[in-house]
Design a protein around this motif. Structure first.
Motif, PDB file in Angstrom:
ATOM      1  N   ALA A 162      14.758 -27.472 -18.956  1.00  0.00           N
ATOM      2  CA  ALA A 162      13.375 -27.088 -18.680  1.00  0.00           C
ATOM      3  C   ALA A 162      12.441 -27.239 -19.881  1.00  0.00           C
ATOM      4  CB  ALA A 162      13.332 -25.641 -18.189  1.00  0.00           C
ATOM      5  N   MET A 163      12.962 -27.733 -20.991  1.00  0.00           N
ATOM      6  CA  MET A 163      12.151 -27.818 -22.213  1.00  0.00           C
ATOM      7  C   MET A 163      10.914 -28.689 -22.052  1.00  0.00           C
ATOM      8  SD  MET A 163      15.093 -27.879 -25.124  1.00  0.00           S
ATOM      9  CE  MET A 163      14.102 -27.451 -26.541  1.00  0.00           C
ATOM     10  N   ASN A 164      11.015 -29.766 -21.297  1.00  0.00           N
ATOM     11  CA  ASN A 164       9.890 -30.690 -21.138  1.00  0.00           C
ATOM     12  C   ASN A 164       9.304 -30.668 -19.737  1.00  0.00           C
ATOM     13  OD1 ASN A 164      10.049 -31.706 -23.837  1.00  0.00           O
ATOM     14  ND2 ASN A 164      11.883 -32.829 -23.221  1.00  0.00           N
ATOM     15  N   ALA A 165       9.609 -29.634 -18.991  1.00  0.00           N
ATOM     16  CA  ALA A 165       9.110 -29.542 -17.616  1.00  0.00           C
ATOM     17  C   ALA A 165       7.597 -29.333 -17.594  1.00  0.00           C
ATOM     18  CB  ALA A 165       9.797 -28.402 -16.888  1.00  0.00           C
ATOM     19  N   VAL A 166       6.988 -29.847 -16.571  1.00  0.00           N
ATOM     20  CA  VAL A 166       5.553 -29.655 -16.325  1.00  0.00           C
ATOM     21  C   VAL A 166       5.421 -29.193 -14.881  1.00  0.00           C
ATOM     22  CG1 VAL A 166       3.295 -30.791 -16.156  1.00  0.00           C
ATOM     23  CG2 VAL A 166       4.893 -31.453 -17.976  1.00  0.00           C
ATOM     24  N   ILE A 167       4.621 -28.155 -14.669  1.00  0.00           N
ATOM     25  CA  ILE A 167       4.365 -27.644 -13.322  1.00  0.00           C
ATOM     26  C   ILE A 167       2.914 -27.929 -12.966  1.00  0.00           C
ATOM     27  CG2 ILE A 167       4.364 -25.606 -11.827  1.00  0.00           C
ATOM     28  CD1 ILE A 167       7.150 -26.394 -12.956  1.00  0.00           C
ATOM     29  N   ARG A 168       2.734 -28.531 -11.818  1.00  0.00           N
ATOM     30  CA  ARG A 168       1.385 -28.770 -11.296  1.00  0.00           C
ATOM     31  C   ARG A 168       1.250 -27.998  -9.993  1.00  0.00           C
ATOM     32  NH1 ARG A 168       2.777 -33.609 -13.545  1.00  0.00           N
ATOM     33  NH2 ARG A 168       1.345 -34.333 -15.154  1.00  0.00           N
ATOM     34  N   THR A 169       0.153 -27.304  -9.843  1.00  0.00           N
ATOM     35  CA  THR A 169      -0.085 -26.548  -8.617  1.00  0.00           C
ATOM     36  C   THR A 169      -1.438 -26.932  -8.034  1.00  0.00           C
ATOM     37  OG1 THR A 169      -1.051 -24.714  -9.854  1.00  0.00           O
ATOM     38  CG2 THR A 169       1.290 -24.547  -9.326  1.00  0.00           C
ATOM     39  N   GLN A 170      -1.515 -26.888  -6.737  1.00  0.00           N
ATOM     40  CA  GLN A 170      -2.787 -27.025  -6.035  1.00  0.00           C
ATOM     41  C   GLN A 170      -2.904 -25.830  -5.101  1.00  0.00           C
ATOM     42  OE1 GLN A 170      -0.517 -29.980  -5.466  1.00  0.00           O
ATOM     43  NE2 GLN A 170      -1.174 -30.465  -7.531  1.00  0.00           N
ATOM     44  N   VAL A 171      -4.031 -25.178  -5.151  1.00  0.00           N
ATOM     45  CA  VAL A 171      -4.322 -24.075  -4.245  1.00  0.00           C
ATOM     46  C   VAL A 171      -5.399 -24.579  -3.292  1.00  0.00           C
ATOM     47  CG1 VAL A 171      -5.232 -21.734  -4.026  1.00  0.00           C
ATOM     48  CG2 VAL A 171      -3.666 -22.295  -5.905  1.00  0.00           C
ATOM     49  N   HIS A 172      -5.056 -24.646  -2.025  1.00  0.00           N
ATOM     50  CA  HIS A 172      -5.959 -25.138  -0.988  1.00  0.00           C
ATOM     51  C   HIS A 172      -6.537 -23.944  -0.240  1.00  0.00           C
ATOM     52  CE1 HIS A 172      -3.932 -29.042  -1.519  1.00  0.00           C
ATOM     53  NE2 HIS A 172      -2.813 -28.336  -1.514  1.00  0.00           N
ATOM     54  N   ILE A 173      -7.821 -23.968   0.015  1.00  0.00           N
ATOM     55  CA  ILE A 173      -8.460 -22.932   0.824  1.00  0.00           C
ATOM     56  C   ILE A 173      -8.991 -23.599   2.087  1.00  0.00           C
ATOM     57  CG2 ILE A 173     -10.692 -23.134  -0.365  1.00  0.00           C
ATOM     58  CD1 ILE A 173     -11.005 -20.077   0.088  1.00  0.00           C
ATOM     59  N   GLY A 174      -8.809 -22.943   3.197  1.00  0.00           N
ATOM     60  CA  GLY A 174      -9.271 -23.496   4.461  1.00  0.00           C
ATOM     61  C   GLY A 174      -9.071 -22.498   5.578  1.00  0.00           C
ATOM     62  N   GLN A 175      -9.315 -22.942   6.776  1.00  0.00           N
ATOM     63  CA  GLN A 175      -9.173 -22.071   7.935  1.00  0.00           C
ATOM     64  C   GLN A 175      -7.743 -22.134   8.448  1.00  0.00           C
ATOM     65  OE1 GLN A 175     -11.977 -22.771  11.050  1.00  0.00           O
ATOM     66  NE2 GLN A 175     -11.070 -21.257  12.399  1.00  0.00           N
ATOM     67  N   PRO A 176      -7.074 -20.991   8.552  1.00  0.00           N
ATOM     68  CA  PRO A 176      -5.709 -20.994   9.072  1.00  0.00           C
ATOM     69  C   PRO A 176      -5.685 -21.247  10.572  1.00  0.00           C
ATOM     70  CG  PRO A 176      -6.397 -18.756   8.509  1.00  0.00           C
ATOM     71  CD  PRO A 176      -7.524 -19.673   8.144  1.00  0.00           C
TER      72      PRO A 176
ATOM     73  N   SER B 117     -17.174 -28.960  -2.585  1.00  0.00           N
ATOM     74  CA  SER B 117     -16.611 -29.165  -1.242  1.00  0.00           C
ATOM     75  C   SER B 117     -16.869 -27.982  -0.304  1.00  0.00           C
ATOM     76  CB  SER B 117     -15.111 -29.437  -1.326  1.00  0.00           C
ATOM     77  OG  SER B 117     -14.448 -28.334  -1.899  1.00  0.00           O
ATOM     78  N   LEU B 118     -17.241 -26.823  -0.881  1.00  0.00           N
ATOM     79  CA  LEU B 118     -17.590 -25.657  -0.061  1.00  0.00           C
ATOM     80  C   LEU B 118     -19.102 -25.425  -0.031  1.00  0.00           C
ATOM     81  CD1 LEU B 118     -14.781 -23.109  -1.049  1.00  0.00           C
ATOM     82  CD2 LEU B 118     -14.934 -24.531   1.008  1.00  0.00           C
ATOM     83  N   GLY B 119     -19.866 -26.423  -0.473  1.00  0.00           N
ATOM     84  CA  GLY B 119     -21.320 -26.345  -0.406  1.00  0.00           C
ATOM     85  C   GLY B 119     -22.003 -25.861  -1.672  1.00  0.00           C
TER      86      GLY B 119
ATOM     87  N   GLU C 166      -3.612 -19.711  12.617  1.00  0.00           N
ATOM     88  CA  GLU C 166      -3.190 -18.502  13.323  1.00  0.00           C
ATOM     89  C   GLU C 166      -4.248 -17.411  13.423  1.00  0.00           C
ATOM     90  OE1 GLU C 166      -1.764 -19.633  10.466  1.00  0.00           O
ATOM     91  OE2 GLU C 166      -0.006 -20.662  11.256  1.00  0.00           O
ATOM     92  N   MET C 167      -5.323 -17.487  12.632  1.00  0.00           N
ATOM     93  CA  MET C 167      -6.284 -16.393  12.599  1.00  0.00           C
ATOM     94  C   MET C 167      -7.655 -16.883  12.152  1.00  0.00           C
ATOM     95  SD  MET C 167      -4.852 -14.535   9.131  1.00  0.00           S
ATOM     96  CE  MET C 167      -3.173 -14.585   9.683  1.00  0.00           C
ATOM     97  N   GLU C 168      -8.629 -16.015  12.231  1.00  0.00           N
ATOM     98  CA  GLU C 168      -9.991 -16.330  11.800  1.00  0.00           C
ATOM     99  C   GLU C 168     -10.109 -16.217  10.295  1.00  0.00           C
ATOM    100  OE1 GLU C 168     -12.505 -17.346  13.896  1.00  0.00           O
ATOM    101  OE2 GLU C 168     -10.897 -17.370  15.372  1.00  0.00           O
ATOM    102  N   GLY C 169     -11.203 -16.704   9.750  1.00  0.00           N
ATOM    103  CA  GLY C 169     -11.474 -16.566   8.323  1.00  0.00           C
ATOM    104  C   GLY C 169     -10.820 -17.664   7.504  1.00  0.00           C
ATOM    105  N   PHE C 170     -10.582 -17.370   6.239  1.00  0.00           N
ATOM    106  CA  PHE C 170     -10.010 -18.330   5.314  1.00  0.00           C
ATOM    107  C   PHE C 170      -8.580 -17.966   4.958  1.00  0.00           C
ATOM    108  CE2 PHE C 170     -14.507 -19.063   4.706  1.00  0.00           C
ATOM    109  CZ  PHE C 170     -14.565 -20.453   4.586  1.00  0.00           C
ATOM    110  N   GLY C 171      -7.821 -18.951   4.553  1.00  0.00           N
ATOM    111  CA  GLY C 171      -6.455 -18.746   4.105  1.00  0.00           C
ATOM    112  C   GLY C 171      -6.150 -19.696   2.968  1.00  0.00           C
ATOM    113  N   LEU C 172      -5.011 -19.500   2.357  1.00  0.00           N
ATOM    114  CA  LEU C 172      -4.589 -20.323   1.224  1.00  0.00           C
ATOM    115  C   LEU C 172      -3.268 -21.010   1.510  1.00  0.00           C
ATOM    116  CD1 LEU C 172      -5.222 -17.855  -1.747  1.00  0.00           C
ATOM    117  CD2 LEU C 172      -6.706 -19.716  -0.994  1.00  0.00           C
ATOM    118  N   ARG C 173      -3.089 -22.153   0.898  1.00  0.00           N
ATOM    119  CA  ARG C 173      -1.799 -22.835   0.849  1.00  0.00           C
ATOM    120  C   ARG C 173      -1.609 -23.295  -0.587  1.00  0.00           C
ATOM    121  NH1 ARG C 173      -1.784 -28.190   3.454  1.00  0.00           N
ATOM    122  NH2 ARG C 173      -1.638 -29.098   1.393  1.00  0.00           N
TER     123      ARG C 173
END
Length: 169
Positions: free
Chosen positions: A108-122, A69-71, A124-131
């Motif tokens: 919490a014994m059977n808990a599952v954590i799913r995360t997504q880290v998104h990269i893109g242009q913020p 997705s980033l080429g 508020e500013m130039e360049g890249f940022g994360l969510r």
């Protein structure tokens, strides 16, 4: 009151108000007083198309590749995947710790954590940022989830910032 004195007073008041505005927008910075563990990593090659390794404990070595997705070809791992995996594991540990401290360890014994880290242009500013998006599966207790979010070092770093020292060797 003289015109000069009135202008000086206005300038001083404007300066104080501007200073208050800047101070009120500052984030706190999390600093460490006692280091418990230090992970070491090294990156070589072409950054996102290079290699990373850590010789700590069992060690880990990965070939990195730019996502499609980033080429890129997408034929290797990328820094966002590594951050997502680390954040998920850390958040799960924090969730298990707080559930034990609150006398609800079984929650919490059977808990599952799913995360997504998104990269893109913020916005508020130039360049890249994360969510980062975090989903907690297997727990309906909002109090435990919020307590884990307050305890998790990754969450704290994202909220409060972290001390970052860049040096040359």
């Amino acid at each position: 009151m003289s015109t000069f004195f009135a202008r000086s007073l206005l300038r001083e008041r404007s300066s104080v108000l501007a200073h208050r505005s800047v101070v009120s927008n500052r984030r706190t910075l999390m600093t460490l007083k006692d280091v418990k563990y230090t992970a070491h990593a090294e990156a070589r090659g072409q950054g996102r198309n290079g290699q990373v390794k850590s010789d700590d404990d069992c060690g880990l070595e990965l070939r990195l590749a730019m996502p499609k997705s980033l080429g890129g070809k997408g034929d290797g791992q990328n820094p966002e995947q590594l951050l997502a995996m680390g954040y998920a594991a850390c958040f799960l540990s924090a969730l298990q710790m707080v559930s034990g401290q609150m006398g609800r360890k079984e929650a919490a014994m059977n808990a599952v954590i799913r995360t997504q880290v998104h990269i893109g242009q913020p916005k508020e500013m130039e360049g890249f940022g994360l969510r980062v998006d975090i989903q907690v599966e297997g727990i309906q207790d909002d109090e435990l989830i919020q307590a884990a979010h307050k305890l998790c070092p990754y969450s704290r770093m994202m909220k409060n910032g972290a001390e970052i020292l860049v040096t040359k060797t």
